[in-house]
Design a protein around this motif. Sequence first.
Motif, PDB file in Angstrom:
ATOM      1  N   ASN A  25       1.046  -0.733   0.155  1.00  0.00           N
ATOM      2  CA  ASN A  25      -0.082  -0.123   0.271  1.00  0.00           C
ATOM      3  C   ASN A  25       0.731   1.321  -0.393  1.00  0.00           C
ATOM      4  O   ASN A  25       0.688   1.716  -0.774  1.00  0.00           O
ATOM      5  N   GLN A  73       2.341   1.540  -3.163  1.00  0.00           N
ATOM      6  CA  GLN A  73       1.381   1.731  -4.670  1.00  0.00           C
ATOM      7  C   GLN A  73       0.955   0.528  -5.208  1.00  0.00           C
ATOM      8  O   GLN A  73       1.315   0.836  -6.685  1.00  0.00           O
ATOM      9  N   SER A 127      -0.409  -3.022  -6.166  1.00  0.00           N
ATOM     10  CA  SER A 127      -1.147  -3.916  -6.090  1.00  0.00           C
ATOM     11  C   SER A 127      -0.538  -5.026  -5.601  1.00  0.00           C
ATOM     12  O   SER A 127      -0.101  -6.065  -5.800  1.00  0.00           O
TER      13      SER A 127
END
Length: 229
Positions: free
Chosen positions: A33, A36, A38
């Motif tokens: 997170n 950034q 996934s």
Amino acid sequence: MATYPVHDTLLTTEQLLQRCQLIAGLTLGQLANQLQVSVPADLKRDKGWVGQLLELALGAEAGSQALPDFPNLGIELKTLPIDQQGKPLESTYVCVAPLTGVTNQSWQQSWICQKLQQVLWVPILAERQIPVADRIIGSAFLWRPNATEQQALQQDWEELMELIALGGIDHIRGAHGKVLQLRPKAADSKALTAAVGAGGEPILTLPRGFYLKASFTAAILRRQFGLII
């Protein structure tokens, strides 16, 4: 939130270890997170995802080049999935094994020897039932093989390379070697590469990779953390 400088050719070993301290205790989901990135639902099709995430967080530069992950430091990055007792869950892939032109190569010249000169191990609590995003990053540490480990690695490597050179590639099993093993390393059964057959003739076979046996990495963890595994 921590920041993660990605490319820094002036990175020192101390700075690298400081970056490791920043992420120790985070889950893979928390780190992803922050970066950034996934998170895959599972790692069946993304086996290299954890390593790539750590490379991004720590600023590894080599990518797919035939260099240590941190070239200016001569340090290779290896994630190590463990259970709650600190036991490695699987063997550790090191590099692709050469299957031709190996007759005159020495252990010291080999790519695997160079990759294992200094390793940054990052344990990951990664038991199968833990979702990928919830797996926890442990305390990273630097490791250099001691004389006993070097001797064991070299002996296994020399025996495996002799079998390859003499055309015994198809007879090598994972049980060969005390600390090092040779296993197929290919995306699918159609990815064939050149090798030497039993009669010295050219053949095609699956690519092979060198792996450190879990018992070997367990011993490294025991020495580092005083674990009873």
